[in-house]
Structures are given as C-alpha cells and as structure tokens.
Design a protein around this motif. Structure first.
Motif, PDB file in Angstrom:
ATOM      1  N   ASP A 111       0.853  -1.189   0.000  1.00 55.52           N
ATOM      2  CA  ASP A 111       0.000   0.000   0.000  1.00 55.52           C
ATOM      3  C   ASP A 111       0.887   1.235   0.000  1.00 55.52           C
ATOM      4  OD1 ASP A 111      -2.277  -1.573   0.111  1.00 55.52           O
ATOM      5  OD2 ASP A 111      -2.347  -1.546   2.302  1.00 55.52           O
ATOM      6  N   ALA A 112       0.441   2.264  -0.695  1.00 54.84           N
ATOM      7  CA  ALA A 112       1.232   3.492  -0.784  1.00 54.84           C
ATOM      8  C   ALA A 112       0.282   4.684  -0.898  1.00 54.84           C
ATOM      9  CB  ALA A 112       2.168   3.452  -1.988  1.00 54.84           C
ATOM     10  N   PRO A 113       0.465   5.706  -0.067  1.00 57.27           N
ATOM     11  CA  PRO A 113      -0.391   6.883  -0.165  1.00 57.27           C
ATOM     12  C   PRO A 113      -0.198   7.661  -1.463  1.00 57.27           C
ATOM     13  CG  PRO A 113       0.746   6.805   1.945  1.00 57.27           C
ATOM     14  CD  PRO A 113       1.384   5.786   1.069  1.00 57.27           C
ATOM     15  N   SER A 114       0.993   7.567  -2.069  1.00 56.14           N
ATOM     16  CA  SER A 114       1.338   8.372  -3.245  1.00 56.14           C
ATOM     17  C   SER A 114       1.786   7.441  -4.368  1.00 56.14           C
ATOM     18  CB  SER A 114       2.459   9.365  -2.910  1.00 56.14           C
ATOM     19  OG  SER A 114       2.113  10.170  -1.799  1.00 56.14           O
ATOM     20  N   VAL A 115       1.011   7.433  -5.474  1.00 55.90           N
ATOM     21  CA  VAL A 115       1.263   6.484  -6.553  1.00 55.90           C
ATOM     22  C   VAL A 115       1.316   7.225  -7.884  1.00 55.90           C
ATOM     23  CG1 VAL A 115       0.409   4.453  -7.778  1.00 55.90           C
ATOM     24  CG2 VAL A 115       0.121   4.619  -5.292  1.00 55.90           C
ATOM     25  N   PHE A 116       2.345   6.933  -8.671  1.00 57.37           N
ATOM     26  CA  PHE A 116       2.476   7.462 -10.021  1.00 57.37           C
ATOM     27  C   PHE A 116       2.270   6.315 -11.006  1.00 57.37           C
ATOM     28  CE2 PHE A 116       4.816  10.234  -7.269  1.00 57.37           C
ATOM     29  CZ  PHE A 116       4.526  11.504  -7.728  1.00 57.37           C
ATOM     30  N   PHE A 117       1.446   6.553 -12.014  1.00 55.96           N
ATOM     31  CA  PHE A 117       1.133   5.529 -13.002  1.00 55.96           C
ATOM     32  C   PHE A 117       1.686   5.958 -14.350  1.00 55.96           C
ATOM     33  CE2 PHE A 117      -1.554   3.693 -16.301  1.00 55.96           C
ATOM     34  CZ  PHE A 117      -1.498   2.356 -15.974  1.00 55.96           C
ATOM     35  N   LEU A 118       2.673   5.198 -14.867  1.00 48.83           N
ATOM     36  CA  LEU A 118       3.327   5.532 -16.129  1.00 48.83           C
ATOM     37  C   LEU A 118       3.213   4.418 -17.166  1.00 48.83           C
ATOM     38  CD1 LEU A 118       5.467   6.347 -13.543  1.00 48.83           C
ATOM     39  CD2 LEU A 118       6.463   7.641 -15.406  1.00 48.83           C
ATOM     40  N   ALA A 119       2.421   3.407 -16.899  1.00 48.83           N
ATOM     41  CA  ALA A 119       2.397   2.227 -17.750  1.00 48.83           C
ATOM     42  C   ALA A 119       1.491   2.432 -18.966  1.00 48.83           C
ATOM     43  CB  ALA A 119       1.928   1.015 -16.951  1.00 48.83           C
ATOM     44  N   GLY A 120       1.743   1.624 -20.007  1.00 48.21           N
ATOM     45  CA  GLY A 120       0.923   1.658 -21.207  1.00 48.21           C
ATOM     46  C   GLY A 120       1.740   1.272 -22.421  1.00 48.21           C
ATOM     47  N   VAL A 121       1.052   1.112 -23.545  1.00 49.06           N
ATOM     48  CA  VAL A 121       1.722   0.769 -24.803  1.00 49.06           C
ATOM     49  C   VAL A 121       1.316   1.772 -25.871  1.00 49.06           C
ATOM     50  CG1 VAL A 121       1.908  -1.688 -24.286  1.00 49.06           C
ATOM     51  CG2 VAL A 121      -0.133  -0.837 -25.458  1.00 49.06           C
ATOM     52  N   LYS A 122       2.223   1.960 -26.853  1.00 51.64           N
ATOM     53  CA  LYS A 122       1.954   2.865 -27.965  1.00 51.64           C
ATOM     54  C   LYS A 122       2.492   2.290 -29.268  1.00 51.64           C
ATOM     55  CE  LYS A 122       2.667   7.650 -29.556  1.00 51.64           C
ATOM     56  NZ  LYS A 122       3.215   8.972 -29.185  1.00 51.64           N
ATOM     57  N   PHE A 147      -5.528   0.810  -6.054  1.00 55.87           N
ATOM     58  CA  PHE A 147      -4.994   1.968  -5.319  1.00 55.87           C
ATOM     59  C   PHE A 147      -6.026   3.091  -5.207  1.00 55.87           C
ATOM     60  CE2 PHE A 147      -1.200  -0.263  -6.867  1.00 55.87           C
ATOM     61  CZ  PHE A 147      -0.500  -0.390  -5.677  1.00 55.87           C
ATOM     62  N   ALA A 148      -7.280   2.714  -5.072  1.00 55.31           N
ATOM     63  CA  ALA A 148      -8.359   3.714  -5.017  1.00 55.31           C
ATOM     64  C   ALA A 148      -8.256   4.614  -3.788  1.00 55.31           C
ATOM     65  CB  ALA A 148      -9.719   3.018  -5.040  1.00 55.31           C
ATOM     66  N   THR A 149      -7.581   4.179  -2.749  1.00 51.72           N
ATOM     67  CA  THR A 149      -7.450   5.010  -1.550  1.00 51.72           C
ATOM     68  C   THR A 149      -6.173   5.839  -1.553  1.00 51.72           C
ATOM     69  OG1 THR A 149      -6.378   3.199  -0.339  1.00 51.72           O
ATOM     70  CG2 THR A 149      -8.789   3.355  -0.194  1.00 51.72           C
ATOM     71  N   SER A 150      -5.377   5.747  -2.615  1.00 49.91           N
ATOM     72  CA  SER A 150      -4.123   6.509  -2.724  1.00 49.91           C
ATOM     73  C   SER A 150      -4.362   7.813  -3.479  1.00 49.91           C
ATOM     74  CB  SER A 150      -3.071   5.688  -3.478  1.00 49.91           C
ATOM     75  OG  SER A 150      -2.841   4.447  -2.860  1.00 49.91           O
ATOM     76  N   ARG A 151      -3.380   8.699  -3.410  1.00 43.08           N
ATOM     77  CA  ARG A 151      -3.329   9.839  -4.330  1.00 43.08           C
ATOM     78  C   ARG A 151      -2.584   9.378  -5.579  1.00 43.08           C
ATOM     79  NH1 ARG A 151      -4.264  15.124  -3.002  1.00 43.08           N
ATOM     80  NH2 ARG A 151      -4.957  15.516  -0.858  1.00 43.08           N
ATOM     81  N   LEU A 152      -3.262   9.393  -6.712  1.00 44.45           N
ATOM     82  CA  LEU A 152      -2.690   8.895  -7.960  1.00 44.45           C
ATOM     83  C   LEU A 152      -2.357  10.054  -8.895  1.00 44.45           C
ATOM     84  CD1 LEU A 152      -5.123   5.923  -8.477  1.00 44.45           C
ATOM     85  CD2 LEU A 152      -2.676   5.697  -8.831  1.00 44.45           C
ATOM     86  N   CYS A 200     -11.696   6.743  -6.473  1.00 42.54           N
ATOM     87  CA  CYS A 200     -10.333   6.957  -6.975  1.00 42.54           C
ATOM     88  C   CYS A 200     -10.010   8.451  -7.031  1.00 42.54           C
ATOM     89  CB  CYS A 200     -10.186   6.343  -8.364  1.00 42.54           C
ATOM     90  SG  CYS A 200      -8.546   6.550  -9.083  1.00 42.54           S
ATOM     91  N   HIS A 201      -8.931   8.849  -6.366  1.00 42.21           N
ATOM     92  CA  HIS A 201      -8.449  10.228  -6.383  1.00 42.21           C
ATOM     93  C   HIS A 201      -7.227  10.296  -7.303  1.00 42.21           C
ATOM     94  CE1 HIS A 201     -10.931  10.426  -2.796  1.00 42.21           C
ATOM     95  NE2 HIS A 201     -10.799  11.736  -2.784  1.00 42.21           N
ATOM     96  N   ALA A 202      -7.318  11.061  -8.375  1.00 42.23           N
ATOM     97  CA  ALA A 202      -6.227  11.070  -9.349  1.00 42.23           C
ATOM     98  C   ALA A 202      -6.133  12.408 -10.059  1.00 42.23           C
ATOM     99  CB  ALA A 202      -6.427   9.954 -10.379  1.00 42.23           C
ATOM    100  N   THR A 203      -4.931  12.675 -10.572  1.00 37.35           N
ATOM    101  CA  THR A 203      -4.703  13.733 -11.557  1.00 37.35           C
ATOM    102  C   THR A 203      -4.305  13.050 -12.853  1.00 37.35           C
ATOM    103  OG1 THR A 203      -3.820  15.166  -9.822  1.00 37.35           O
ATOM    104  CG2 THR A 203      -3.480  15.875 -12.087  1.00 37.35           C
ATOM    105  N   LEU A 204      -4.955  13.432 -13.949  1.00 39.72           N
ATOM    106  CA  LEU A 204      -4.670  12.870 -15.266  1.00 39.72           C
ATOM    107  C   LEU A 204      -3.761  13.840 -16.011  1.00 39.72           C
ATOM    108  CD1 LEU A 204      -8.348  11.827 -16.095  1.00 39.72           C
ATOM    109  CD2 LEU A 204      -6.531  10.380 -15.136  1.00 39.72           C
ATOM    110  N   ASP A 255      -0.702  17.133  -5.266  1.00 35.95           N
ATOM    111  CA  ASP A 255      -1.527  18.080  -4.526  1.00 35.95           C
ATOM    112  C   ASP A 255      -2.913  18.267  -5.144  1.00 35.95           C
ATOM    113  OD1 ASP A 255       0.354  18.623  -2.573  1.00 35.95           O
ATOM    114  OD2 ASP A 255       1.195  20.349  -3.635  1.00 35.95           O
ATOM    115  N   LEU A 256      -3.063  17.881  -6.406  1.00 32.44           N
ATOM    116  CA  LEU A 256      -4.307  18.144  -7.135  1.00 32.44           C
ATOM    117  C   LEU A 256      -5.204  16.921  -7.258  1.00 32.44           C
ATOM    118  CD1 LEU A 256      -2.882  20.236 -10.128  1.00 32.44           C
ATOM    119  CD2 LEU A 256      -3.635  21.047  -7.876  1.00 32.44           C
ATOM    120  N   SER A 257      -4.729  15.758  -6.845  1.00 31.62           N
ATOM    121  CA  SER A 257      -5.502  14.531  -7.029  1.00 31.62           C
ATOM    122  C   SER A 257      -6.887  14.683  -6.412  1.00 31.62           C
ATOM    123  CB  SER A 257      -4.766  13.349  -6.397  1.00 31.62           C
ATOM    124  OG  SER A 257      -3.552  13.104  -7.088  1.00 31.62           O
ATOM    125  N   ALA A 258      -7.892  14.364  -7.199  1.00 36.70           N
ATOM    126  CA  ALA A 258      -9.267  14.612  -6.795  1.00 36.70           C
ATOM    127  C   ALA A 258     -10.150  13.455  -7.225  1.00 36.70           C
ATOM    128  CB  ALA A 258      -9.766  15.918  -7.422  1.00 36.70           C
TER     129      ALA A 258
END
Length: 349
Positions: A111-122, A147-152, A200-204, A255-258
C-alpha cells in the motif's frame, strides 16, 4: 558524425558530463521539495521502466533525502524495455518486477499513499487493437481499483484532444475529447478507468511532449537534419517541455488529485513551428535542411497555462533545449533510438 563547432552558431556546451545526464535530469526544484514536505510515503511508480520512470523515481529519492526523510521510493516494472533494475538501485530506489495486468501481482504490491502511473503501450500497436485494450484500458482499471485510496498521478497524453489550430492557443482542459486513431482512443479509455473507479483520487497528466538529450521530438528533428534526411512538415506545429520540468510538475500533481479524477495539461508555454525548429538545428549543426510535405492547418497542441499558474513556468527555455540537443547530436552521444512518430496524423503507431 562529428564536426568542429565554429562561430556564434556553435552549440552551447552540455550542462554536465554525458555520464551524469540521469542525475542532472533528476535534480528536484524547490517547488518539488515544498510539495513532498506534506506528502506521505511510500512513493510507488508503476510502469517505471520506460523513458521517464527513472528520472521520476530519482527526483523523488533525491528530494526526500534533502528533506531528511527515508520514505521508500519503489519502482515497479517488468524491466524489459529501456531501463533495468540496477539503474534504479544506483539512485537508492527499490524495485519490484512484475506484470501490472496480473491482479494477483497487484495484490502483492505494498500500500502506498502516493502512486504514479506511467504504464501503457503505444508503438507497434497499429495492428494490435486487443493489446491497446488490454494494456491501456483494462490494466489501468485494475490499478485504479487496487490503489483507489491513494493519491494517484496518472500519465496520459495530449493526443486525447482533437487537432486544433495554432491560433487557438492549444486545447485546454475544457476542450471536449476527440481522439484521433486507436492509440488515442485507448488513452481516453485509460482516463475513463481512473474517472469511473469509485473513490479513486487522481490527476490525469495530459503531456505533450517531454524531451531530453536522448529522446524526444527535438531529438527526432535534430537527427534528421544531421543525417540530411527530410523533415516531415505534415504536423507543422508542436509543444515541448524539458523532462526535468515535466517530472517536477507531475510530482506536484499529487496536490491536485481529486475524485473524480482531474485532468491537467502539461507542456511548455509556446506553440512551436516544426519548420523553424529544423532551421535552428540546421544553423547549429551547420547542415542544410530538407523538408517534405506541407503543414496542415491543425496539430495536436496543448494549452498548459493552468499548470503554469499552479506550478510556475518551466525553467528550461525552448532555446536552451535546442542548444543542448544540438550539442548532444554534434558530439555523437548515445540516443535511445526510439523516434516519437510526432509527425503521424493518422494516430496509428
């Protein structure tokens, strides 16, 4: 290819030794320190083995060390593309290898309060719509639930927007999505995964285009000029941002994850002419410039004025980026050998 630098058009010197480039690109700004001072760890970077993950993790680790903190920074990846685990360990970053599409593996992650998501294919997906669906839509939905309870902070792309004219100033966060091609459509699906997951709290982060010495739109143009290859003008305009600025702004997006997830454009302040960029590289590299095609009236362009108001303008100017990239190319230093395909107007990669 190496030629002597002469006269006032000689490229500026590099800001550090070539072997120190990763450390240089990972130096945190004071704004990053202020942000992390009130964010809790551990910090998890999912899909960290690509072009931005090492610098993100290293910047987090360096900033936390400056704050006197020992919160774990953990890079998660299959580590089969660009970076291996030793690159991360050198910066004091922990690593976990595994497949993010595997829900059993996701359950094993801390578990992690702060999560960065960089995965994907192009790239290589033009004939693989099922891969785009699996990796850019289904897998992010699994991550969002885990990670719905994290800041993403979830990396997206400006390609989810329609093409717009340079006179428009670029698409804003209020511009309705109109993805061109299967890849961009899958990225819109990735955003929906975070938007639609309950709680889910996230910034896109809609990013156009991060560049550094070894990869990016500016390098693509510079290499074509250096090799006397024609520069394609069909996508006649672009935005760019230096990698360290992009990462610094992305970290502050914690700071903006919402909930629901909030989109934010991330790029430089200027709309740039591809022709003018190529001509600049021609002068600096002392090479004639060849072109093919004509600029369309529209392009994928972002207006990042909101992020600049929130975080400040990027610290590295376009002129500085051009000089650094030209110096790198002139010295024939190593590059990743991964063209961005920025000139592609069909959205098939």
């Amino acid at each position: 290819m190496k030629t002597a630098a002469t006269g006032r058009n000689a490229p500026a010197n590099l800001p550090c030794a070539p072997e120190a480039i990763d450390a240089f690109l990972s130096q945190p700004a004071d704004t990053v320190l202020r942000c992390l001072a009130h964010q809790r760890g551990p910090f998890l970077a999912l899909g960290a083995g690509g072009k931005m993950g090492l610098h993100l993790c290293a910047m987090l680790r360096t900033a936390l060390r400056s704050l006197g903190r020992t919160d774990p920074v953990i890079a998660v990846s299959r580590f089969t593309s660009l970076r291996d685990r030793e690159d991360f360990h050198a910066f004091g970053v922990e690593t976990i290898a595994g497949d993010l599409h595997d829900e059993a593996f996701l359950r094993t992650l801390p578990d992690a309060p702060s999560v960065f998501f960089l995965a994907g294919v192009k790239f290589g997906t033009a004939t693989s719509p099922e891969l785009l669906q699996q990796m850019n839509v289904e897998m992010p939905r699994k991550v969002a639930r885990r990670f719905a309870t994290s800041r993403l902070v979830a990396f997206s792309t400006g390609c989810v927007y329609p093409f717009v004219t340079p006179a428009s100033g670029g698409a804003t966060e209020a511009t309705p999505l109109a993805p061109v091609g299967d890849y961009a459509a899958s990225c819109a699906g990735r955003e929906r995964a975070f938007l639609e997951t309950p709680g889910c709290h996230a910034t896109l982060v809609r990013l156009n285009y991060s560049v550094e010495f070894r990869y990016g739109l500016l390098l693509d143009i510079a290499l074509k000029v250096a090799r006397s290859e024609p520069v394609d003008l069909r996508m006649g305009y672009c935005n760019v941002i230096w990698q360290s600025d992009a990462i610094a702004h992305a970290i502050q997006c914690l700071d903006l994850s919402a909930c629901p997830a909030r989109p934010l454009n991330l790029t430089g302040p200027e709309i740039l002419s591809v022709r003018a960029l190529a001509e600049s590289f021609g002068r600096l590299l002392e090479r004639p410039v060849n072109f093919q095609g004509e600029p369309a009236a529209t392009a994928w362009l972002n207006n990042a004025s909101l992020s600049h108001r929130l975080f400040g303008r990027p610290t590295v100017s376009t002129e500085q980026m051009i000089h650094w990239v030209a110096s790198w190319v002139r010295a024939d230093h190593v590059t990743w050998g991964k063209p961005t395909g920025f000139e592609n107007r069909e959205g098939k990669f």
